[in-house]
Enzyme design. Structure first.
Site, PDB file in Angstrom:
ATOM      1  N   TYR A  20       0.858  -1.189   0.000  1.00 10.86           N
ATOM      2  CA  TYR A  20       0.000   0.000   0.000  1.00 10.86           C
ATOM      3  C   TYR A  20       0.891   1.234   0.000  1.00 10.86           C
ATOM      4  O   TYR A  20       1.942   1.243  -0.624  1.00 10.86           O
ATOM      5  CB  TYR A  20      -0.996  -0.045   1.168  1.00 10.86           C
ATOM      6  CG  TYR A  20      -2.168   0.861   0.867  1.00 10.86           C
ATOM      7  CD1 TYR A  20      -2.993   0.580  -0.222  1.00 10.86           C
ATOM      8  CD2 TYR A  20      -2.410   2.005   1.590  1.00 10.86           C
ATOM      9  CE1 TYR A  20      -4.027   1.433  -0.561  1.00 10.86           C
ATOM     10  CE2 TYR A  20      -3.451   2.852   1.260  1.00 10.86           C
ATOM     11  CZ  TYR A  20      -4.255   2.555   0.180  1.00 10.86           C
ATOM     12  OH  TYR A  20      -5.266   3.401  -0.157  1.00 10.86           O
ATOM     13  N   ARG A  67      -9.217  10.149  -8.520  1.00 11.26           N
ATOM     14  CA  ARG A  67      -8.324  10.917  -7.648  1.00 11.26           C
ATOM     15  C   ARG A  67      -7.512   9.947  -6.802  1.00 11.26           C
ATOM     16  O   ARG A  67      -7.752   9.758  -5.630  1.00 11.26           O
ATOM     17  CB  ARG A  67      -9.149  11.856  -6.782  1.00 11.26           C
ATOM     18  CG  ARG A  67      -8.371  13.004  -6.178  1.00 11.26           C
ATOM     19  CD  ARG A  67      -8.628  13.126  -4.700  1.00 11.26           C
ATOM     20  NE  ARG A  67      -8.083  11.984  -3.963  1.00 11.26           N
ATOM     21  CZ  ARG A  67      -8.249  11.777  -2.670  1.00 11.26           C
ATOM     22  NH1 ARG A  67      -8.979  12.596  -1.961  1.00 11.26           N
ATOM     23  NH2 ARG A  67      -7.704  10.729  -2.064  1.00 11.26           N
ATOM     24  N   LYS A 108      -6.295  -2.041  -0.656  1.00  5.24           N
ATOM     25  CA  LYS A 108      -7.173  -1.887   0.510  1.00  5.24           C
ATOM     26  C   LYS A 108      -7.725  -3.242   0.960  1.00  5.24           C
ATOM     27  O   LYS A 108      -7.848  -3.510   2.169  1.00  5.24           O
ATOM     28  CB  LYS A 108      -8.322  -0.941   0.179  1.00  5.24           C
ATOM     29  CG  LYS A 108      -7.912   0.518   0.043  1.00  5.24           C
ATOM     30  CD  LYS A 108      -7.679   1.180   1.391  1.00  5.24           C
ATOM     31  CE  LYS A 108      -7.476   2.674   1.234  1.00  5.24           C
ATOM     32  NZ  LYS A 108      -7.332   3.387   2.494  1.00  5.24           N
ATOM     33  N   GLU A 165     -13.581   4.644  -2.519  1.00  3.45           N
ATOM     34  CA  GLU A 165     -12.158   4.947  -2.397  1.00  3.45           C
ATOM     35  C   GLU A 165     -11.668   5.787  -3.567  1.00  3.45           C
ATOM     36  O   GLU A 165     -11.854   5.434  -4.734  1.00  3.45           O
ATOM     37  CB  GLU A 165     -11.362   3.631  -2.351  1.00  3.45           C
ATOM     38  CG  GLU A 165      -9.907   3.787  -2.019  1.00  3.45           C
ATOM     39  CD  GLU A 165      -9.682   4.190  -0.568  1.00  3.45           C
ATOM     40  OE1 GLU A 165      -8.712   4.933  -0.320  1.00  3.45           O
ATOM     41  OE2 GLU A 165     -10.461   3.758   0.308  1.00  3.45           O
ATOM     42  N   ASP A 166     -11.048   6.925  -3.261  1.00  3.30           N
ATOM     43  CA  ASP A 166     -10.356   7.764  -4.240  1.00  3.30           C
ATOM     44  C   ASP A 166     -11.251   8.246  -5.381  1.00  3.30           C
ATOM     45  O   ASP A 166     -10.854   8.224  -6.554  1.00  3.30           O
ATOM     46  CB  ASP A 166      -9.118   7.044  -4.777  1.00  3.30           C
ATOM     47  CG  ASP A 166      -7.986   7.055  -3.756  1.00  3.30           C
ATOM     48  OD1 ASP A 166      -8.188   7.593  -2.659  1.00  3.30           O
ATOM     49  OD2 ASP A 166      -6.903   6.542  -4.052  1.00  3.30           O
ATOM     50  N   ASP A 169     -13.728   6.163   2.645  1.00  2.00           N
ATOM     51  CA  ASP A 169     -12.539   6.137   3.488  1.00  2.00           C
ATOM     52  C   ASP A 169     -11.767   7.448   3.429  1.00  2.00           C
ATOM     53  O   ASP A 169     -11.179   7.867   4.429  1.00  2.00           O
ATOM     54  CB  ASP A 169     -11.638   4.976   3.067  1.00  2.00           C
ATOM     55  CG  ASP A 169     -10.476   4.777   4.026  1.00  2.00           C
ATOM     56  OD1 ASP A 169     -10.726   4.768   5.246  1.00  2.00           O
ATOM     57  OD2 ASP A 169      -9.334   4.644   3.557  1.00  2.00           O
ATOM     58  N   ASP A 170     -11.744   8.103   2.269  1.00  2.00           N
ATOM     59  CA  ASP A 170     -11.008   9.363   2.146  1.00  2.00           C
ATOM     60  C   ASP A 170     -11.628  10.449   3.020  1.00  2.00           C
ATOM     61  O   ASP A 170     -10.916  11.327   3.537  1.00  2.00           O
ATOM     62  CB  ASP A 170     -10.989   9.826   0.683  1.00  2.00           C
ATOM     63  CG  ASP A 170     -10.405   8.772  -0.228  1.00  2.00           C
ATOM     64  OD1 ASP A 170      -9.241   8.411  -0.033  1.00  2.00           O
ATOM     65  OD2 ASP A 170     -11.132   8.294  -1.124  1.00  2.00           O
ATOM     66  N   ASN A 182      -0.191  11.723   0.613  1.00  2.77           N
ATOM     67  CA  ASN A 182       0.711  10.688   0.145  1.00  2.77           C
ATOM     68  C   ASN A 182       0.485  10.475  -1.356  1.00  2.77           C
ATOM     69  O   ASN A 182      -0.507  10.962  -1.894  1.00  2.77           O
ATOM     70  CB  ASN A 182       0.522   9.376   0.946  1.00  2.77           C
ATOM     71  CG  ASN A 182      -0.918   8.924   1.029  1.00  2.77           C
ATOM     72  OD1 ASN A 182      -1.629   8.911   0.045  1.00  2.77           O
ATOM     73  ND2 ASN A 182      -1.346   8.566   2.225  1.00  2.77           N
ATOM     74  N   ASN A 203      -2.102   6.299   9.300  1.00  3.69           N
ATOM     75  CA  ASN A 203      -2.568   5.441   8.208  1.00  3.69           C
ATOM     76  C   ASN A 203      -4.017   5.036   8.441  1.00  3.69           C
ATOM     77  O   ASN A 203      -4.371   4.590   9.532  1.00  3.69           O
ATOM     78  CB  ASN A 203      -1.676   4.192   8.122  1.00  3.69           C
ATOM     79  CG  ASN A 203      -1.817   3.474   6.801  1.00  3.69           C
ATOM     80  OD1 ASN A 203      -2.907   3.197   6.346  1.00  3.69           O
ATOM     81  ND2 ASN A 203      -0.684   3.172   6.182  1.00  3.69           N
TER      82      ASN A 203
END
Length: 535
Positions: free
Chosen positions: A96, A149, A167, A238-239, A261-262, A400, A444
């Protein structure tokens, strides 16, 4: 769950779920048609791990290590997860962040074998049908991205599948969720990255991104198909871009088991860091002022959870909002400025505009949070100004991969004369400043989302609430040991992440019951239900 059919001979060795490779015993080799297909020696999983680690450490770069580990997952699932769990500090940064960022950039060029499930606009009207092609019929955890993203790297299209795969690996390793229950999904709706579309090796849908109703209706169909096919599944977004992230979360979170999650995972892990840092500064959380650089989904979600926590403590909403301030590329976000994003507007400061450094000097925040994806956004002037006004300024650089972090651990410590409490989204090695030794913490999300998932699976909660993320943050903060705080670390050692996930899962189960979202009795021993890979 579909039954695992017994396989024999070469077919057994080619199945990553059943394969034990050289660990098959003499008796098993005789019974399963493996004689002659394996070398003489029988090697148990510990000996196999030694071989894996020896070869892994010989690889010349992190991306080569990623490829090697991915190949191991494709050959021997149990050996991969056993090695990841037993050596998580070394291997998690390879499967990850930060390595997954490079892996996503190169995903089409390093592609070996399909993992996960791909949905494109060509599948419209057929998503429920094609989900039957997935080999498992009891999916409990889905991580889905549209690749728009990816970390701080932007639109990577179908290459973003690397994020979903990564993930899922953390759900298994950090919370013991059986990999058979897990499904990574790529909603490949195209990409606006022209370089990708022109790359002959690119594997995604080679068209500009869907927008508007065409995009939303495809996501609606996917969510409906998941509910039909996998009624017990939770969906982790996610993203996605900030606009889509909030829009989809608002659209689905009250009806289905889903979270972003973001937005929510990042918020909980950041709040946990602030709470743990309070044990070093000896300043109560409710008395602190917090400044956020960036107005995207991570920063906004973090501010909203902090606000929720302050109000939950009994603080009036107006007072709570006054403790939070945003800074963007133009400076302090104020009521004097241009039209603001609706979710940022409540946090606009009723005072004249100011530059970033001027805003710090004026507001004197205790905590500075960066979620910009911009390397170097926390300059020397920024850190030194924080240190002028706080004995122990809390600096949390979330962005990150490492190449995009707002500042490094060494910079934060050096520019603050060793007084900063530092955490980051990407890992940094131990640092010494003026004979002081620091172990910078990594904030994290793996400390949060696996435990949330385990708690939802154990409780059967009908949906996921903001209070679950608040209790996850509080639980995580409480797991930090005094000796870890003494080294400047505001998160627990990563080797204890499975214990942390269990604790979070129990607290989530309790919230599910208190909010009447579950009728299942609290499990007596969650650890006994967790996947432990072995032969």
């Amino acid at each position: 769950m579909k039954p695992i059919l017994q396989k024999y001979g070469k077919a057994l060795l080619d199945d990553p779920v059943l394969n034990k490779s050289t660990a098959f015993t003499r008796k098993e080799r005789e019974q399963l048609g493996l004689r002659g297909l394996l070398p003489y020696q029988v090697a148990d999983i510990k000996l196999q791990q030694q071989r894996v680690l020896e070869n892994l450490r010989k690889k010349p770069s992190n991306i080569e290590k990623y490829i090697f580990l991915n190949s191991l997952l494709e050959r021997n699932q149990r050996l991969f997860y056993r090695t990841l769990i037993d050596h998580i500090e070394e291997i998690m940064p390879l499967v990850y962040t930060p390595t997954v960022g490079e892996a996503c950039r190169e995903f089409a060029h390093i592609f070996r074998k399909p993992q996960g499930f791909y949905i494109t606009p060509d599948d419209r009207g057929k998503i429920a049908t094609i989900l039957d092609n997935w080999p498992e019929d009891d999916v409990r955890v889905i991580v889905v991205t549209d690749g728009e993203r990816i970390l701080g790297l932007g639109d990577l299209g179908a290459n973003g599948m690397g994020i979903a795969i990564g993930k899922i690996a953390l759900y298994v390793a950090c919370a013991g969720i059986d990999p058979r229950y897990c499904l990574p999904v790529m909603l490949d709706v195209g990409t606006n990255n022209q370089l990708l579309r022109e790359d002959p090796l690119y594997l995604g849908y080679p068209h500009p991104r869907l927008t508007g109703e065409a995009y939303l209706s495809l996501v609606d169909e996917f969510i409906a198909a998941v509910q039909q096919k996998y009624p017990l599944a939770l969906v982790q977004f996610e993203d996605f871009s900030s606009d889509h992230a909030f829009m989809l979360l608002d659209r689905y979170h009250e009806q289905y088991r889903c979270f972003n999650d973001d937005i929510q995972g990042t918020a909980a892990v950041t709040l946990a860091g602030i709470l743990a840092a309070s044990r070093i500064t000896n300043k109560p959380f409710t008395e602190q002022k917090i400044m956020l650089l960036g107005t995207g989904s991570a920063a906004t979600g973090t501010a909203e959870l902090i606000l929720f926590a302050l109000i939950d403590s009994g603080m009036p909403a107006e007072t709570a909002r006054s403790k939070l301030a945003f800074v963007d590329r133009k400076g302090l976000v104020t009521t004097y400025g241009e039209q603001l994003k609706p979710r940022i507007q409540p946090f606009a400061q009723p005072q004249p505009p100011a530059s970033f450094v001027e805003a710090i000097a004026r507001i004197r925040p205790d905590v500075l949070i960066g979620a910009t994806g911009t390397a170097g956004a926390f300059s020397e002037a920024v850190i030194r100004t924080m240190a002028q006004h706080q004995k122990h300024p809390v600096i949390i650089a979330l962005s990150n991969p490492t190449s995009h972090t707002e500042c490094t651990a060494e910079q934060a410590y050096r520019w603050s004369e060793g007084r900063a409490i530092f955490a980051s989204g990407s890992p940094f090695p131990p640092t010494a400043i003026n004979e002081q030794h620091f172990h910078p913490a990594q904030g994290n999300n793996a400390y949060i989302f696996p435990g949330i998932g385990l708690g939802i699976l154990a409780s059967g909660a009908s949906h996921i609430t903001e209070r679950m993320f608040l209790t996850a943050a509080n639980t995580l903060a409480q797991t930090v040991l005094p000796e870890e705080l003494a080294y400047g670390s505001i998160y627990p050692d990563l080797t204890r992440v499975r214990m942390v996930s269990q604790a979070i899962a129990v607290s989530v189960c309790q919230i599910a019951q208190s909010e009447a979202l579950s009728t299942i009795e609290l499990p007596g021993n969650l650890q006994a239900q967790m996947y432990e890979p072995g032969y």
